[in-house]
Design a protein around this motif. Sequence first.
Motif, PDB file in Angstrom:
ATOM      1  N   SER A 198     -24.200 -29.920  -9.022  1.00 36.84           N
ATOM      2  CA  SER A 198     -24.429 -30.183  -7.604  1.00 36.84           C
ATOM      3  C   SER A 198     -23.139 -30.335  -6.807  1.00 36.84           C
ATOM      4  O   SER A 198     -23.169 -30.315  -5.577  1.00 36.84           O
ATOM      5  CB  SER A 198     -25.248 -31.471  -7.424  1.00 36.84           C
ATOM      6  N   THR A 199     -22.023 -30.485  -7.504  1.00 38.26           N
ATOM      7  CA  THR A 199     -20.757 -30.770  -6.819  1.00 38.26           C
ATOM      8  C   THR A 199     -19.649 -29.794  -7.175  1.00 38.26           C
ATOM      9  O   THR A 199     -18.533 -29.942  -6.695  1.00 38.26           O
ATOM     10  CB  THR A 199     -20.293 -32.196  -7.159  1.00 38.26           C
ATOM     11  N   PRO A 228     -31.114 -16.962 -13.619  1.00 39.67           N
ATOM     12  CA  PRO A 228     -32.210 -17.633 -12.926  1.00 39.67           C
ATOM     13  C   PRO A 228     -32.225 -19.129 -13.233  1.00 39.67           C
ATOM     14  O   PRO A 228     -31.625 -19.580 -14.197  1.00 39.67           O
ATOM     15  CB  PRO A 228     -33.446 -16.945 -13.501  1.00 39.67           C
ATOM     16  N   LYS A 229     -32.945 -19.877 -12.390  1.00 40.88           N
ATOM     17  CA  LYS A 229     -33.191 -21.278 -12.682  1.00 40.88           C
ATOM     18  C   LYS A 229     -34.400 -21.370 -13.618  1.00 40.88           C
ATOM     19  O   LYS A 229     -35.209 -20.456 -13.713  1.00 40.88           O
ATOM     20  CB  LYS A 229     -33.486 -22.058 -11.400  1.00 40.88           C
ATOM     21  N   ILE A 230     -34.525 -22.497 -14.296  1.00 42.90           N
ATOM     22  CA  ILE A 230     -35.688 -22.744 -15.130  1.00 42.90           C
ATOM     23  C   ILE A 230     -36.254 -24.111 -14.748  1.00 42.90           C
ATOM     24  O   ILE A 230     -35.500 -25.073 -14.536  1.00 42.90           O
ATOM     25  CB  ILE A 230     -35.348 -22.662 -16.634  1.00 42.90           C
ATOM     26  N   ALA A 231     -37.567 -24.176 -14.598  1.00 41.89           N
ATOM     27  CA  ALA A 231     -38.215 -25.404 -14.153  1.00 41.89           C
ATOM     28  C   ALA A 231     -39.538 -25.576 -14.876  1.00 41.89           C
ATOM     29  O   ALA A 231     -40.123 -24.605 -15.365  1.00 41.89           O
ATOM     30  CB  ALA A 231     -38.440 -25.365 -12.639  1.00 41.89           C
ATOM     31  N   PHE A 232     -40.002 -26.819 -14.963  1.00 39.30           N
ATOM     32  CA  PHE A 232     -41.328 -27.050 -15.541  1.00 39.30           C
ATOM     33  C   PHE A 232     -42.162 -27.915 -14.616  1.00 39.30           C
ATOM     34  O   PHE A 232     -41.644 -28.777 -13.901  1.00 39.30           O
ATOM     35  CB  PHE A 232     -41.245 -27.622 -16.963  1.00 39.30           C
ATOM     36  N   ALA A 254     -36.309 -29.331 -12.673  1.00 39.15           N
ATOM     37  CA  ALA A 254     -35.584 -28.069 -12.749  1.00 39.15           C
ATOM     38  C   ALA A 254     -34.191 -28.284 -13.317  1.00 39.15           C
ATOM     39  O   ALA A 254     -33.577 -29.337 -13.114  1.00 39.15           O
ATOM     40  CB  ALA A 254     -35.486 -27.422 -11.370  1.00 39.15           C
ATOM     41  N   LEU A 255     -33.714 -27.279 -14.024  1.00 38.99           N
ATOM     42  CA  LEU A 255     -32.368 -27.323 -14.592  1.00 38.99           C
ATOM     43  C   LEU A 255     -31.442 -26.408 -13.802  1.00 38.99           C
ATOM     44  O   LEU A 255     -31.846 -25.340 -13.339  1.00 38.99           O
ATOM     45  CB  LEU A 255     -32.375 -26.900 -16.060  1.00 38.99           C
ATOM     46  N   SER A 256     -30.207 -26.849 -13.670  1.00 36.44           N
ATOM     47  CA  SER A 256     -29.180 -26.055 -13.005  1.00 36.44           C
ATOM     48  C   SER A 256     -27.903 -26.117 -13.816  1.00 36.44           C
ATOM     49  O   SER A 256     -27.463 -27.213 -14.199  1.00 36.44           O
ATOM     50  CB  SER A 256     -28.926 -26.594 -11.595  1.00 36.44           C
ATOM     51  N   MET A 257     -27.335 -24.973 -14.102  1.00 36.61           N
ATOM     52  CA  MET A 257     -26.100 -24.882 -14.880  1.00 36.61           C
ATOM     53  C   MET A 257     -26.221 -25.654 -16.194  1.00 36.61           C
ATOM     54  O   MET A 257     -25.317 -26.341 -16.632  1.00 36.61           O
ATOM     55  CB  MET A 257     -24.908 -25.382 -14.066  1.00 36.61           C
ATOM     56  N   GLN A 314     -28.173 -28.217 -17.055  1.00 35.67           N
ATOM     57  CA  GLN A 314     -28.492 -29.642 -17.029  1.00 35.67           C
ATOM     58  C   GLN A 314     -29.687 -29.880 -16.101  1.00 35.67           C
ATOM     59  O   GLN A 314     -29.861 -29.172 -15.104  1.00 35.67           O
ATOM     60  CB  GLN A 314     -27.293 -30.453 -16.501  1.00 35.67           C
ATOM     61  N   LEU A 315     -30.491 -30.909 -16.425  1.00 34.73           N
ATOM     62  CA  LEU A 315     -31.569 -31.272 -15.522  1.00 34.73           C
ATOM     63  C   LEU A 315     -30.970 -31.768 -14.213  1.00 34.73           C
ATOM     64  O   LEU A 315     -30.100 -32.636 -14.207  1.00 34.73           O
ATOM     65  CB  LEU A 315     -32.451 -32.360 -16.131  1.00 34.73           C
ATOM     66  N   HIS A 316     -31.432 -31.205 -13.093  1.00 32.23           N
ATOM     67  CA  HIS A 316     -30.910 -31.557 -11.781  1.00 32.23           C
ATOM     68  C   HIS A 316     -31.350 -32.968 -11.405  1.00 32.23           C
ATOM     69  O   HIS A 316     -32.458 -33.387 -11.736  1.00 32.23           O
ATOM     70  CB  HIS A 316     -31.415 -30.549 -10.748  1.00 32.23           C
ATOM     71  N   HIS A 317     -30.491 -33.683 -10.674  1.00 40.04           N
ATOM     72  CA  HIS A 317     -30.810 -35.073 -10.317  1.00 40.04           C
ATOM     73  C   HIS A 317     -31.886 -35.151  -9.246  1.00 40.04           C
ATOM     74  O   HIS A 317     -32.527 -36.187  -9.087  1.00 40.04           O
ATOM     75  CB  HIS A 317     -29.548 -35.797  -9.845  1.00 40.04           C
ATOM     76  N   ALA A 318     -32.100 -34.058  -8.516  1.00 35.64           N
ATOM     77  CA  ALA A 318     -33.159 -34.032  -7.501  1.00 35.64           C
ATOM     78  C   ALA A 318     -33.823 -32.664  -7.563  1.00 35.64           C
ATOM     79  O   ALA A 318     -34.576 -32.377  -8.494  1.00 35.64           O
ATOM     80  CB  ALA A 318     -32.574 -34.324  -6.114  1.00 35.64           C
ATOM     81  N   MET A 319     -33.539 -31.796  -6.576  1.00 35.13           N
ATOM     82  CA  MET A 319     -34.059 -30.431  -6.626  1.00 35.13           C
ATOM     83  C   MET A 319     -33.127 -29.520  -5.844  1.00 35.13           C
ATOM     84  O   MET A 319     -32.717 -29.837  -4.721  1.00 35.13           O
ATOM     85  CB  MET A 319     -35.466 -30.347  -6.016  1.00 35.13           C
ATOM     86  N   MET A 320     -32.768 -28.391  -6.442  1.00 37.73           N
ATOM     87  CA  MET A 320     -31.973 -27.395  -5.755  1.00 37.73           C
ATOM     88  C   MET A 320     -32.773 -26.873  -4.566  1.00 37.73           C
ATOM     89  O   MET A 320     -33.982 -26.673  -4.652  1.00 37.73           O
ATOM     90  CB  MET A 320     -31.639 -26.239  -6.684  1.00 37.73           C
ATOM     91  N   GLY A 321     -32.097 -26.639  -3.446  1.00 38.31           N
ATOM     92  CA  GLY A 321     -32.790 -26.172  -2.260  1.00 38.31           C
ATOM     93  C   GLY A 321     -33.444 -24.819  -2.451  1.00 38.31           C
ATOM     94  O   GLY A 321     -34.575 -24.582  -1.996  1.00 38.31           O
ATOM     95  N   THR A 322     -32.749 -23.916  -3.130  1.00 36.19           N
ATOM     96  CA  THR A 322     -33.320 -22.588  -3.349  1.00 36.19           C
ATOM     97  C   THR A 322     -34.506 -22.662  -4.301  1.00 36.19           C
ATOM     98  O   THR A 322     -35.485 -21.919  -4.142  1.00 36.19           O
ATOM     99  CB  THR A 322     -32.260 -21.639  -3.921  1.00 36.19           C
ATOM    100  N   ALA A 323     -34.446 -23.563  -5.283  1.00 35.86           N
ATOM    101  CA  ALA A 323     -35.590 -23.738  -6.178  1.00 35.86           C
ATOM    102  C   ALA A 323     -36.768 -24.323  -5.417  1.00 35.86           C
ATOM    103  O   ALA A 323     -37.928 -24.011  -5.715  1.00 35.86           O
ATOM    104  CB  ALA A 323     -35.212 -24.634  -7.354  1.00 35.86           C
TER     105      ALA A 323
END
Length: 399
Positions: A67-68, A278-282, A308-311, A313-322
Amino acid sequence: MSKAPQTKIPATYMRGGTSKGVFFRLADLPAAAQQPGAARDRLLQRVIGSPDPYGKQIDGMGAATSSTSKAVIVSPSTRADHDVDYLFGQVAIDRDFVDWSGNCGNLSAAVGPFAIANGLIDAAKVPANGTCTVRIWQANIGKTIVAHVPITNGQVQETGDFELDGVTFPAAEVALEFIDPADEGEGEGGVAMFPTGHLVDQLEVPGVGSFQATLINAGIPTIFLNAADLGYAGTELQPAINGDPAALARFETIRAWGAVKMGLIHDVAEAAKRQHTPKIAFVAPPANYMASSGKPVQAADIDLLVRALSMGQLHHAMMGTAAVAIGTAAAIPGTLVNLAAGGGQRSAVRFGHPSGTLRVGAEASQVNGQWAVTKALMSRSARVLMSGWVHVPLDTASA
């Protein structure tokens, strides 16, 4: 050992949504970095502090999370009916590459404010008070984003009472429209919203298993799975996933095979150089849980759960595009996202993520038997954290 002096480059450190990144005007970059290529990548890596085998980015502006570890380049648009061109780079933390394959929906909220504050928008378009509409060309994916930026006394308004789960302090609301978010692809070629032609596929992952999956290109290429098929409830927070190396490896393997099935790569080995997409989410039906802040989230207040995971790792919130992908998939009856939300056609959903909840809308309809989405809508906030110059060794800037 290099003894090159440092040079400084005008830059702005901004928060957009639940992400942070270093923003540049294209014209302010060293000449070698004003064009795509190795020189630009090296410069942005040095600014952010990558590649860092320690995984901390201590010697740069990054903060060692997906995220940073981000950079943005903005310039006057070369396209009719657009104000600025926006290019996003996801800088790998411990690896030697910058991923240009997708957008950052969170930082998209900061592009309009940055453009206005840095003189990239015609002054005649900026009201003394009210809202400035900024049409953004997202150059990574060849799409239009419309940002509605609040203005007070001729300046971008950054403070306000809009609250966003995953961000500690309230700020001014920036409403975003992602125009024609489907048919996502690198550049302007694009691929179909459902690249396999199915709303739900059976994704075979050698050595891991077989999973129902919705593979969608909207906002960002995303692989949606059922939480239960993975042995999860959908209420998990970061430690439950990121503290489990075996789980992360399994997710990355599934992501790689999903990328092949979506036609984004030809071989699973290529996924290592395409971490951003791609992103992966459940997903899972609504349930009560405690957000990472300690705030309870009630099942009655959400339509579904998404993690959802990004790079990697599980994202701390949610990616905007996801979130755009979630809103789009939720609007189309029969996708895994739609089914987790209870099925049927809907124009908006509120989903639970590790930091709380988020509402996203999408306008979907069938055209000649095919689903089409004209726009996705959500609100974020943005704020300048620091402005001035970033300093990098001169040999990096002139490479």
